[in-house]
Scaffold this motif. Structure first.
Motif, short mmCIF file in Angstrom:
data_model
loop_
_atom_site.label_atom_id
_atom_site.label_comp_id
_atom_site.label_asym_id
_atom_site.label_seq_id
_atom_site.Cartn_x
_atom_site.Cartn_y
_atom_site.Cartn_z
N ALA A 1 0.84 -1.21 0.00
CA ALA A 1 0.00 0.00 0.00
C ALA A 1 0.87 1.26 0.00
O ALA A 1 0.59 2.23 -0.72
N GLY A 2 1.94 1.25 0.81
CA GLY A 2 2.80 2.41 0.87
C GLY A 2 3.58 2.65 -0.40
O GLY A 2 3.70 3.79 -0.86
N VAL A 3 4.13 1.60 -0.98
CA VAL A 3 4.93 1.75 -2.20
C VAL A 3 4.07 2.26 -3.36
O VAL A 3 4.51 3.12 -4.14
N LEU A 4 2.83 1.76 -3.47
CA LEU A 4 1.95 2.17 -4.57
C LEU A 4 1.16 3.43 -4.26
O LEU A 4 0.50 3.97 -5.15
N ARG A 5 1.21 3.87 -2.98
CA ARG A 5 0.42 5.02 -2.52
C ARG A 5 -1.06 4.81 -2.82
O ARG A 5 -1.73 5.62 -3.49
N VAL A 6 -1.58 3.68 -2.33
CA VAL A 6 -3.00 3.36 -2.43
C VAL A 6 -3.51 2.93 -1.05
O VAL A 6 -2.73 2.79 -0.11
N ARG A 7 -4.82 2.73 -0.95
CA ARG A 7 -5.40 2.24 0.29
C ARG A 7 -5.86 0.80 0.10
O ARG A 7 -6.65 0.51 -0.81
N LEU A 8 -5.35 -0.09 0.93
CA LEU A 8 -5.77 -1.49 0.92
C LEU A 8 -6.50 -1.79 2.23
O LEU A 8 -6.59 -0.94 3.12
N GLY A 9 -7.03 -3.00 2.35
CA GLY A 9 -7.79 -3.35 3.53
C GLY A 9 -9.22 -2.86 3.43
O GLY A 9 -9.77 -2.70 2.34
N GLY A 10 -9.86 -2.59 4.57
CA GLY A 10 -11.23 -2.12 4.58
C GLY A 10 -12.23 -3.27 4.56
O GLY A 10 -11.85 -4.45 4.57
N PRO A 11 -13.52 -2.97 4.54
CA PRO A 11 -14.55 -4.01 4.63
C PRO A 11 -14.62 -4.89 3.38
O PRO A 11 -14.50 -4.38 2.25
N VAL A 12 -14.82 -6.18 3.58
CA VAL A 12 -15.03 -7.13 2.49
C VAL A 12 -16.13 -8.11 2.92
O VAL A 12 -16.41 -8.25 4.10
N ARG A 13 -16.71 -8.79 1.95
CA ARG A 13 -17.81 -9.70 2.22
C ARG A 13 -17.39 -11.15 1.95
O ARG A 13 -16.87 -11.47 0.88
N TYR A 14 -17.61 -12.01 2.94
CA TYR A 14 -17.35 -13.44 2.82
C TYR A 14 -18.66 -14.19 3.06
O TYR A 14 -19.29 -14.04 4.11
N ASP A 15 -19.08 -14.99 2.07
CA ASP A 15 -20.31 -15.78 2.20
C ASP A 15 -21.48 -14.94 2.66
O ASP A 15 -22.29 -15.34 3.50
N GLY A 16 -21.58 -13.74 2.10
CA GLY A 16 -22.69 -12.87 2.41
C GLY A 16 -22.57 -12.09 3.70
O GLY A 16 -23.46 -11.28 4.03
#
Length: 336
Positions: free
Chosen positions: A275-290
């Motif tokens: 994330a730091g090298v690319l200067r983007v935001r990773l992580g955050g909410p994701v959905r697993y099996d609904g």
């Protein structure tokens, strides 16, 4: 200095007596070179798709032991004990197989080639690159349905409603985490423990991916697999994060700041560094099996897009190149 090097060499020889490989083979052909050769072979050729990978045999053994010993009517304490026994069996079988191959290689004039060939089977640098590139292609063309199908091959989260940023983030997170699991950690255990170390690590990592989960079915039985995998990845994860962070100062800053936010003691190091090298935001909410799972953010910038995934593949390739050069340097510096 010479006496200190001689002392180090003598201690190394003592450590390798258990391996079954003649001392002359160990000292004339250090595993830095074996790992470098295996890394190069797998990176250039990859694993033939029509040939069953040895990991499938390990997976079959894990599935069989889980089916036999992980019964719902068994108490959690007993299932945890069965899980510990499963890991001991896996490490014994795979480590023993590596020891046998290594012992045969030590008695054969061209045994180094056998070690390199078997070592290449334990690495996944090329296959990881190919899987992520298969996502980047359609994503760059705006073909979201094809990109969703491709990303579903490497992540377990729900992909049906994913947009460009979600797909790019999922692919980058998988690329960063698998750089440790599929590249740096296998190389590390190959250098440290030869084929027994490499094979045992692959077995533990496969077990973690199959049974090392927190769902009720696996929580007790897979406890030993998850903890063993955490321990074996502890040093490689930090090496992998450092290799990624080399390519931009923000990589170091975000890695050191955000790595410990991750629920895993290891995965955050490479994800935060990417994330730091690319200067983007990773992580955050994701959905697993609904079910929505809320995770911390890594990085201070916007969510990644398709072109960031292309940049991530470039960073991955450069990190692999640095790792290869480190193996060569280790081989040159190895005391003789």
């Amino acid at each position: 200095m010479a006496s200190r090097r001689a002392c180090w060499t003598a201690r190394t020889v003592q450590c390798w007596k258990w391996s079954g490989v003649p001392v002359e083979a160990v000292m004339s052909w250090p595993f830095f070179w074996a790992a470098a050769g295996a890394f190069l072979l797998e990176g250039v050729v990859g694993w033939p798709r029509r040939v069953m990978h040895p990991v499938a045999w390990v997976g079959g053994l894990i599935a069989g032991l889980e089916h036999r010993w992980n019964r719902p009517e068994t108490s959690e304490a007993r299932r945890r004990l069965w899980g510990v026994l499963t890991m001991l069996i896996l490490i014994g079988v795979t480590g023993g197989a590596g020891w046998a191959v290594q012992a045969v290689a030590g008695m054969w004039a061209w045994g180094g080639g056998l070690v390199v060939l078997c070592g290449a089977a334990g690495l996944a640098a090329r296959s990881l690159f190919d899987h992520v590139r298969a996502i980047e292609g359609p994503l760059s063309l705006g073909d979201l349905p094809a990109a969703r199908v491709a990303v579903a091959m490497i992540v377990g989260r729900d992909v049906d409603a994913m947009e460009e940023a979600d797909i790019a983030a999922a692919a980058l997170e998988s690329l960063a985490e698998s750089f440790c699991d599929g590249v740096v950690a296998p190389v590390f255990w190959f250098v440290i423990g030869g084929l027994p170390g490499l094979f045992a690590y692959k077995a533990v990592n496969t077990a973690d991916s199959m049974i090392g989960h927190m769902e009720p079915r696996w929580r007790a039985f897979g406890w030993a697999a998850a903890r063993t995998d955490d321990a074996m990845n502890w040093i490689p994860a930090r090496i992998a994060g450092a290799l990624i962070a080399l390519f931009h100062p923000q990589g170091w800053r975000i890695m050191l700041r955000d790595a410990r936010k991750h629920a895993s003691p290891n995965a955050g190091w490479t994800e935060a560094a990417m994330a730091g090298v690319l200067r983007v935001r990773l992580g955050g909410p994701v959905r697993y099996d609904g079910v929505m799972t809320y995770r911390p953010d890594f990085g201070d910038w916007a969510a990644p897009r398709a072109f960031d995934l292309r940049r991530g593949l470039r960073v991955y390739g450069l990190a692999c190149a640095v790792l290869f050069l480190l193996l060569i340097a280790g081989g040159v510096a190895w005391p003789r």
